[in-house]
Design a protein around this motif. Structure first.
Motif: not given
Length: 922
Positions: A664-690
């Motif tokens: 994230w530093r090299e790409n100029g991003y802000a670090p992901l918050t925990w909320k964002q990380r779990v939201t991403i994990a949930l969406d990945v789980a939904r996609g894979v479950e599908y």
């Protein structure tokens, strides 16, 4: 005598009624015993006073007429003895937790309504609803755990008014029996796996509400049948694969809500739709519609037309005259999708099959070998500067319009190898007219052998073709034709037999690479003639140079075929500066089309014999272009160029999950918050479950690794790079994978045997959860050996819960609430990476664990809410409804919308531990 008979029959009738009532009592007792938890006021030991039990109604003869136990937290099953209640008129068991098989109600001739919605049934008994001659309502929506089943036999239920079977795992085609269903007003079949075309009998039905949206693969064919469904009021057909134009809806004056988005519809939006008198809500986005942007009256409250449509103007002004002409021409062909994909705004000269002169007049139209059907439009006559018209090697029917003979500049007309008929217009001698391969063209109707036969080429003349060479020559030609045809037939039979033997011998799962079945050499050249898949890309996505004579492969499945020339152009000749990433199977390049659309092009390694057989690649592409899900990156197209294979995906501008976690530093991003990380994990789980749900139906599957989990603009995760479902020898579905070079994500059983199941994906998902918690890569060779393999190191820490806070990514702000959430995700990660596959949960369980963690959060500020891209004030169901509304589907007309990410939440598998102990860390 009659008085004696009357006195004799009366006791018999009374005795019969008493016995029947006693049978009903015994049946009710069996039904009670089949429930795991008894309804309040019921008994499982005595049927005394069963007619007074809550929810049970009886007639004067103590015959059970209705059972109403909706929303009673019931579990267990429904006893198959329910079919013995011959006087039953209504059964209402919706919104419980009943499981097992839906029993048979066969021949309950008095049964009028069945409500079984929102339960956990796993199967439907064969013929469960046949013979229900009085049935008016069948409602069993939201039974997503049902095994795949086909449309029920309702042919005798001619009084049916309402049918609700959405999200019940239906698959297959609709029966063509609606002409006998004169009372049917509402049919809801959304969120299933139905396919095929709409039955013609729908045209004669009285259906008012038609919901067949969000099919996993989707209905195909046209919507022409709608024009005769005059009683329609609410029509939800979005997220299917319908093609062709929007039909004339002038007779359907009652329509107020029309959802046609996310299909493959082409042509102009008809005035009959724009002028519907009661229309309030319409969505047309993400189709291939053409013509001017439609202007709806102010009485229409909500209109969505954006997305992948190809309107010539954005302000409702008419199209350029030449563009309008090309649309008329496309109409004759039935508006094929590839003609829309080649759309270039309001300029006919921008189409790949059109050449213009310096004054922007169309002089050449090259539509040869495009698999066109339909007729040749007289509108070609409006292209007054036209010199060359190639329509050869298609499936065109009808006659050649006389307007073509009036084109003064015409030099070449090639209509060879079609199915044209009728008289040939009188072309000028300067026109080169090629018409061979049209056996009926130029022949008089009913003239045995007296008609003129067409030559291969002609320099024009009075009739545009040469005369017949006589009966002798015709006979010789006929014999030669028959011999050639027989030889071709024998060759085809031999080839098919060979392919069958090869597939029979080598087609099983686990075949070694390089076998004979995979050594077919792909001929050089871009592929042509395909039609568009989901997502669509305008302009270049279907372009072919008019001089391209390379061999072409035509695959089924609605594919977008993209020429190598175009891919070189949009990636700056595969420039190093355009590289997005490298993997075990090739390099991914960023590309940009002329209209600014960004794409990601995956260029496979060039191997002479191919690492996968052409059949496998063909099947994979055919499926992937149909897979649509909010958390899956869309496959837009593909190209085969010699031994190279290239895939084109939608480009996700936010980069990969790995870049946000580790770079994230090299790409100029802000670090992901925990909320964002779990939201991403949930969406990945939904996609894979599908994808897992599709795998159970022998559709598709994929591998999971962070480099393929891409972040969208709204931080919702996307999953890319699919594989193809294989059928393992033991009959279980397993999948092809692309895990080369990613050892850190391999489940133990895959590393030892190479077999892949859904539990291998669950393991890889658990690794991703560990990465999200720790901010560490799955395999980091810069660390000491005891720490380099993330799973081994992390599972060792799980023995003691107190170790978890010490390994959390330092960029995460760990307050008490966040730490509690991290503990739950850490435990889930441990379960997902259990050594034995049977100890790992299904992906539905992961969704069940992660969902509440996302739902519980409330943003601390408006800015926080905007950054996450998700309104965290809303509950998850509210958020799903908002997403669907944003995509153009109304929720304001008396219907509850469902997300295409709904999850089955299975129970924990046998042997799955509730918490970790030292014995679990192996």
């Amino acid at each position: 005598m009659s008085n004696h008979l009357h006195h004799l029959l009366l006791p018999l009738l009374l005795l019969s009624a008493v016995l029947a009532a006693a049978d009903d009592g015994a049946t009710i007792l069996k039904i009670a015993s089949s429930f795991s938890t008894l309804p309040s006021g019921w008994s499982s030991t005595s049927s005394a006073n069963y007619c007074s039990w809550p929810g049970v109604n009886c007639d004067k003869s103590s015959r059970v007429t209705s059972i109403n136990l909706s929303s009673k937290s019931l579990s267990g099953a429904i006893s198959s003895d329910i079919s013995a209640l011959s006087e039953l008129r209504s059964i209402s068991l919706q919104r419980n937790s009943l499981s097992g098989a839906i029993p048979s109600f066969t021949n309950l001739s008095n049964l009028q309504s069945i409500y079984l919605d929102s339960n956990a049934f796993t199967s439907v008994s064969p013929g469960a609803f046949s013979g229900l001659t009085s049935l008016q309502t069948l409602s069993m929506s939201e039974n997503e755990k049902l095994s795949p089943w086909t449309f029920p036999d309702l042919s005798q239920s001619t009084s049916l008014v309402e049918l609700q079977l959405d999200n019940t795992n239906l698959y297959g085609a609709l029966p063509d029996f609606f002409e006998s269903m004169n009372s049917l007003q509402s049919i809801r079949l959304s969120y299933n796996s139905l396919n095929g075309t709409l039955p013609a009998s729908l045209g004669g039905s009285m259906i008012q509400n038609l919901w067949i949206n969000n099919q996993n693969v989707g209905f195909t064919g046209t919507l022409e049948v709608l024009s005769n469904m005059t009683q329609l009021s609410q029509v939800w057909l979005h997220k299917n694969m319908f093609t062709g134009p929007i039909p004339d809806l002038s007779k359907c004056t009652g329509i107020f809500d029309l959802q046609l988005r996310d299909n493959q519809l082409t042509g102009s939006v008809p005035e009959s739709l724009i002028n519907l008198p009661n229309l309030k809500n319409v969505s047309l986005s993400n189709n291939k519609l053409q013509g001017p942007l439609p202007k709806f009256p102010i009485s229409v409250e909500k209109v969505t037309v954006n997305g992948t449509n190809n309107f010539c103007t954005n302000n409702g002004d008419p199209c350029d005259p030449q563009v309008s002409t090309m649309l008329e021409i496309a109409s004759g062909f039935g508006y094929p999708v590839f003609l829309s994909d080649n759309w270039a705004g309001n300029d006919a000269c921008g189409w790949s099959f059109v050449t213009c002169d310096s004054q922007r007049n169309v002089i050449t139209v090259n539509l040869g070998r495009k698999a066109l059907a339909g007729t040749i439009s007289p509108a070609f006559g409006n292209l007054t500067a036209l010199k060359n018209l190639n329509l050869n090697d298609n499936k065109l029917t009808g006659s050649i319009p006389d307007t073509l003979a009036k084109l003064n500049s015409l030099q070449l007309l090639d209509v060879s190898n079609n199915n044209l008929s009728g008289a040939i217009p009188k072309f000028s001698s300067s026109v080169k007219f090629v018409s061979s391969g049209n056996s009926l063209l130029g022949k008089s109707s009913g003239s045995g052998d007296g008609g003129t036969s067409n030559s291969g080429e002609s320099g024009g003349g009075s009739d545009g073709n040469s005369k017949s060479g006589g009966n002798g020559k015709n006979s010789i030609a006929l014999i030669v034709g028959i011999v050639v045809g027989v030889l071709i037939f024998v060759a085809v039979v031999c080839f098919v037999s060979y392919k069958y033997i090869v597939n029979k011998r080598y087609g099983k799962f686990g075949k070694m690479e390089g076998s004979d079945a995979e050594k077919g050499v792909v001929k050089n050249g871009a592929m042509g003639g395909g039609v568009n898949g989901y997502g669509g890309v305008p302009g270049e996505m279907q372009s072919q140079s008019s001089g391209d004579h390379s061999d072409r492969h035509f695959f089924e499945g609605g594919n977008v075929v993209i020429s190598m020339q175009v891919l070189r152009q949009v990636t700056n000749n595969f420039s190093e500066a355009n590289i997005l990433g490298r993997g075990g199977f090739g390099v991914v390049y960023k590309g940009e089309l002329h209209d600014g659309t960004q794409i990601a092009v995956k260029r496979m390694e060039c191997v002479a014999t191919g690492t996968k057989g052409m059949n496998e690649f063909q099947a994979e592409i055919a499926v992937l272009t149909k897979v649509r899900h909010r958390h899956l990156v869309a496959l837009l197209g593909y190209c085969i160029n010699g031994n190279e294979r290239l895939l084109v995906y939608e480009y996700m501008p936010q980069g990969t999950l790995g870049q946000h976690l580790f770079e994230w530093r090299e790409n100029g991003y802000a670090p992901l918050t925990w909320k964002q990380r779990v939201t991403i994990a949930l969406d990945v789980a939904r996609g894979v479950e599908y994808l897992h749900s599709l795998a159970q139906q022998s559709f598709i599957h994929r591998d999971l690794k962070p480099s393929n989990i891409l972040l969208g603009d709204d931080m919702r995760a996307k999953v890319a790079d699919f594989g193809l479902v294989k059928n393992a020898p033991e009959g279980k579905y397993s999948v092809e994978t692309r895990l080369a070079g990613t050892f850190g994500y391999l489940a133990p059983e895959y590393a030892a045997t190479g077999r892949v199941t859904t539990k291998v994906d669950v393991y890889a998902f658990g690794v991703v959860l560990m990465e999200i918690i720790t901010g560490r890569k799955a395999l980091d060779e810069t660390l000491p050996d005891e720490k380099s393999h993330l799973v081994t190191w992390f599972r060792r820490l799980l023995i003691n819960k107190d170790n978890i806070p010490k390994v959390v990514d330092e960029t995460i702000n760990c307050d008490e609430e966040t730490m509690a959430s991290i503990f739950k995700v850490a435990e889930l990660a441990g379960h997902c990476t259990a050594r034995e596959p049977y100890q790992r949960p299904d992906m539905g369980h992961a969704v069940n664990v992660l969902g509440p963690l996302v739902e519980q959060w409330k943003p601390t500020s408006h800015e926080d809410e905007e950054n996450s891209g998700i309104d965290l004030h809303m509950s998850l169901p509210q958020a799903l409804q908002r997403w669907q509304a944003d995509e153009g589907t109304s929720t304001m007309y008396g219907d509850i919308s469902y997300s295409d990410t709904q999850s089955s939440i299975p129970a924990k598998p046998s042997g799955f531990p509730d918490s970790f102990g030292s014995s679990d860390c192996r």
